[in-house]
Design a protein around this motif. Structure first.
Motif, PDB file in Angstrom:
ATOM      1  N   LEU A 114      -5.946  15.550 -22.077  1.00 20.28           N
ATOM      2  CA  LEU A 114      -6.896  16.394 -22.781  1.00 20.28           C
ATOM      3  C   LEU A 114      -8.134  16.655 -21.924  1.00 20.28           C
ATOM      4  CD1 LEU A 114      -6.708  14.715 -26.310  1.00 20.28           C
ATOM      5  CD2 LEU A 114      -5.341  16.622 -25.396  1.00 20.28           C
ATOM      6  N   ARG A 115      -8.908  17.657 -22.308  1.00 19.96           N
ATOM      7  CA  ARG A 115     -10.109  18.007 -21.548  1.00 19.96           C
ATOM      8  C   ARG A 115     -11.082  16.837 -21.474  1.00 19.96           C
ATOM      9  NH1 ARG A 115     -11.563  24.075 -23.899  1.00 19.96           N
ATOM     10  NH2 ARG A 115      -9.746  25.169 -23.001  1.00 19.96           N
ATOM     11  N   SER A 116     -11.094  16.010 -22.490  1.00 19.35           N
ATOM     12  CA  SER A 116     -12.000  14.863 -22.542  1.00 19.35           C
ATOM     13  C   SER A 116     -11.627  13.762 -21.558  1.00 19.35           C
ATOM     14  CB  SER A 116     -11.991  14.270 -23.951  1.00 19.35           C
ATOM     15  OG  SER A 116     -10.707  13.747 -24.259  1.00 19.35           O
ATOM     16  N   GLY A 117     -10.419  13.835 -20.997  1.00 22.08           N
ATOM     17  CA  GLY A 117      -9.911  12.767 -20.153  1.00 22.08           C
ATOM     18  C   GLY A 117      -8.978  11.822 -20.895  1.00 22.08           C
ATOM     19  N   ARG A 118      -8.922  11.944 -22.226  1.00 18.97           N
ATOM     20  CA  ARG A 118      -7.990  11.128 -23.000  1.00 18.97           C
ATOM     21  C   ARG A 118      -6.557  11.553 -22.694  1.00 18.97           C
ATOM     22  NH1 ARG A 118      -8.616  10.170 -29.426  1.00 18.97           N
ATOM     23  NH2 ARG A 118      -9.994   8.557 -28.567  1.00 18.97           N
ATOM     24  N   ILE A 119      -5.651  10.579 -22.625  1.00 21.20           N
ATOM     25  CA  ILE A 119      -4.229  10.862 -22.527  1.00 21.20           C
ATOM     26  C   ILE A 119      -3.642  10.757 -23.923  1.00 21.20           C
ATOM     27  CG2 ILE A 119      -2.028  10.285 -21.446  1.00 21.20           C
ATOM     28  CD1 ILE A 119      -3.634   8.715 -19.334  1.00 21.20           C
ATOM     29  N   LEU A 120      -3.106  11.866 -24.413  1.00 22.69           N
ATOM     30  CA  LEU A 120      -2.413  11.898 -25.701  1.00 22.69           C
ATOM     31  C   LEU A 120      -0.930  11.716 -25.449  1.00 22.69           C
ATOM     32  CD1 LEU A 120      -2.283  12.506 -28.780  1.00 22.69           C
ATOM     33  CD2 LEU A 120      -2.125  14.940 -28.143  1.00 22.69           C
ATOM     34  N   LEU A 121      -0.294  10.866 -26.249  1.00 24.26           N
ATOM     35  CA  LEU A 121       1.127  10.588 -26.083  1.00 24.26           C
ATOM     36  C   LEU A 121       1.803  10.677 -27.448  1.00 24.26           C
ATOM     37  CD1 LEU A 121       2.924   9.760 -23.642  1.00 24.26           C
ATOM     38  CD2 LEU A 121       2.695   7.404 -24.418  1.00 24.26           C
ATOM     39  N   LEU A 122       2.752  11.619 -27.581  1.00 24.31           N
ATOM     40  CA  LEU A 122       3.575  11.682 -28.788  1.00 24.31           C
ATOM     41  C   LEU A 122       4.907  11.010 -28.516  1.00 24.31           C
ATOM     42  CD1 LEU A 122       2.986  15.073 -30.611  1.00 24.31           C
ATOM     43  CD2 LEU A 122       1.636  12.974 -30.607  1.00 24.31           C
ATOM     44  N   LEU A 123       5.403  10.274 -29.500  1.00 23.52           N
ATOM     45  CA  LEU A 123       6.581   9.438 -29.347  1.00 23.52           C
ATOM     46  C   LEU A 123       7.632   9.810 -30.377  1.00 23.52           C
ATOM     47  CD1 LEU A 123       4.594   6.078 -29.337  1.00 23.52           C
ATOM     48  CD2 LEU A 123       5.279   7.380 -27.321  1.00 23.52           C
ATOM     49  N   ARG A 124       8.862   9.914 -29.952  1.00 28.09           N
ATOM     50  CA  ARG A 124       9.978  10.024 -30.881  1.00 28.09           C
ATOM     51  C   ARG A 124      10.185   8.651 -31.538  1.00 28.09           C
ATOM     52  NH1 ARG A 124      16.093  12.175 -29.454  1.00 28.09           N
ATOM     53  NH2 ARG A 124      17.169  11.254 -31.244  1.00 28.09           N
ATOM     54  N   GLU A 125      10.245   8.639 -32.885  1.00 24.07           N
ATOM     55  CA  GLU A 125      10.464   7.393 -33.607  1.00 24.07           C
ATOM     56  C   GLU A 125      11.737   7.550 -34.440  1.00 24.07           C
ATOM     57  OE1 GLU A 125      11.121   4.422 -35.569  1.00 24.07           O
ATOM     58  OE2 GLU A 125      10.103   5.682 -37.058  1.00 24.07           O
ATOM     59  N   ASN A 126      12.772   6.854 -34.040  1.00 25.75           N
ATOM     60  CA  ASN A 126      14.099   7.122 -34.594  1.00 25.75           C
ATOM     61  C   ASN A 126      14.339   6.547 -35.983  1.00 25.75           C
ATOM     62  OD1 ASN A 126      15.277   8.761 -32.603  1.00 25.75           O
ATOM     63  ND2 ASN A 126      15.619   6.991 -31.287  1.00 25.75           N
ATOM     64  N   ALA A 127      13.581   5.539 -36.418  1.00 23.87           N
ATOM     65  CA  ALA A 127      13.782   5.018 -37.771  1.00 23.87           C
ATOM     66  C   ALA A 127      13.359   6.035 -38.825  1.00 23.87           C
ATOM     67  CB  ALA A 127      13.020   3.708 -37.959  1.00 23.87           C
ATOM     68  N   SER A 128      12.244   6.728 -38.587  1.00 25.07           N
ATOM     69  CA  SER A 128      11.736   7.734 -39.526  1.00 25.07           C
ATOM     70  C   SER A 128      12.133   9.154 -39.142  1.00 25.07           C
ATOM     71  CB  SER A 128      10.212   7.647 -39.596  1.00 25.07           C
ATOM     72  OG  SER A 128       9.638   7.930 -38.326  1.00 25.07           O
ATOM     73  N   ARG A 129      12.694   9.322 -37.945  1.00 22.55           N
ATOM     74  CA  ARG A 129      13.044  10.645 -37.420  1.00 22.55           C
ATOM     75  C   ARG A 129      11.818  11.567 -37.420  1.00 22.55           C
ATOM     76  NH1 ARG A 129      18.685  11.348 -37.172  1.00 22.55           N
ATOM     77  NH2 ARG A 129      19.828   9.638 -38.174  1.00 22.55           N
ATOM     78  N   SER A 130      10.722  11.015 -36.917  1.00 18.22           N
ATOM     79  CA  SER A 130       9.471  11.763 -36.892  1.00 18.22           C
ATOM     80  C   SER A 130       8.725  11.444 -35.606  1.00 18.22           C
ATOM     81  CB  SER A 130       8.616  11.396 -38.106  1.00 18.22           C
ATOM     82  OG  SER A 130       8.224  10.033 -38.046  1.00 18.22           O
ATOM     83  N   LEU A 131       7.541  12.066 -35.460  1.00 18.79           N
ATOM     84  CA  LEU A 131       6.707  11.859 -34.287  1.00 18.79           C
ATOM     85  C   LEU A 131       5.520  10.958 -34.617  1.00 18.79           C
ATOM     86  CD1 LEU A 131       6.675  15.476 -32.806  1.00 18.79           C
ATOM     87  CD2 LEU A 131       7.896  13.486 -31.906  1.00 18.79           C
ATOM     88  N   TRP A 132       5.267  10.005 -33.733  1.00 17.87           N
ATOM     89  CA  TRP A 132       4.095   9.149 -33.808  1.00 17.87           C
ATOM     90  C   TRP A 132       3.227   9.433 -32.590  1.00 17.87           C
ATOM     91  CZ3 TRP A 132       3.988   3.928 -36.551  1.00 17.87           C
ATOM     92  CH2 TRP A 132       4.820   3.951 -37.686  1.00 17.87           C
TER      93      TRP A 132
END
Length: 203
Positions: A87-105
């Motif tokens: 991100l512009r702020s310098g933060r690293i954003l990480l989205l993760l596949r989560e297979n138990a809920s079949r959603s993104l964390w």
């Protein structure tokens, strides 16, 4: 494995194994990020366990790499296929596949990947993710939706991934759940999204 090129990709040196102990393996499909100081942060999933995500870091253009830094591991969750964005702020954003809920964390790091926030749900129903930074500062997440009406979708965040919009349909009505892995790139003419799916005509 790590391979390096010193001539813009025309030739490549012999590769070297990337050590990931104490993790079993290392699988990443979205690549890494290059921080403003040149450090490379590469997120990987722990294959064949498919339950934990970690990162490795390099401050010498990929010649040597740090020991793995844990990102996400919870007893009742199955994390894999991390998607990073600087991100512009310098933060690293990480989205993760989560297979138990079949959603993104999501998780994030404010210190160049040396430590990570505990993973939390995004509310995005689908997986896996691709992240793109839009010119106006918003973050675009594209992903597959593997239930009827089988689709490729997108959600937007105006606050660095803390909250996400309702899904926008890129394509819907695909024939089955054999779909996904989109990638969206901003261009001068707008956004271009590529993905895979079976042809509804059976071709």
């Amino acid at each position: 494995w790590i391979h390096r090129s010193e001539d813009g990709g025309r030739t490549w040196a012999d590769g070297a194994v990337l050590e990931t102990e104490p993790f079993v393996g290392g699988y990443g499909m979205r690549g890494g990020v290059v921080l403003y100081d040149g450090t490379i942060v590469l997120p990987l999933g722990d294959v064949p366990d498919y339950r934990r995500v970690f990162v490795v870091r390099s401050d010498d253009r990929g010649a040597t790499w740090s020991r793995p830094v844990p990102v996400a591991s919870l007893p009742d969750r199955r994390f894999e296929e991390p998607a990073p964005l600087l991100l512009r702020s310098g933060r690293i954003l990480l989205l993760l596949r989560e297979n138990a809920s079949r959603s993104l964390w999501r998780s994030w790091s404010d210190d160049g990947g040396l430590s990570w926030a505990a993973p939390v749900p995004t509310g995005i129903d689908g997986y896996p993710a691709h992240l793109a930074a839009l010119p106006d500062g918003r973050v675009l997440c594209t992903y597959g939706f593997r239930r009827p009406p089988y689709a490729i979708r997108a959600s937007l965040s105006s606050n660095g991934g803390e909250t996400w919009s309702a899904p926008v349909e890129i394509r819907s009505g695909l024939p089955n759940k054999d779909l996904g892995y989109p990638c969206t790139l901003p261009t001068a003419a707008g956004l271009v999204t590529v993905y895979y799916a079976q042809d509804p005509k059976g071709c």
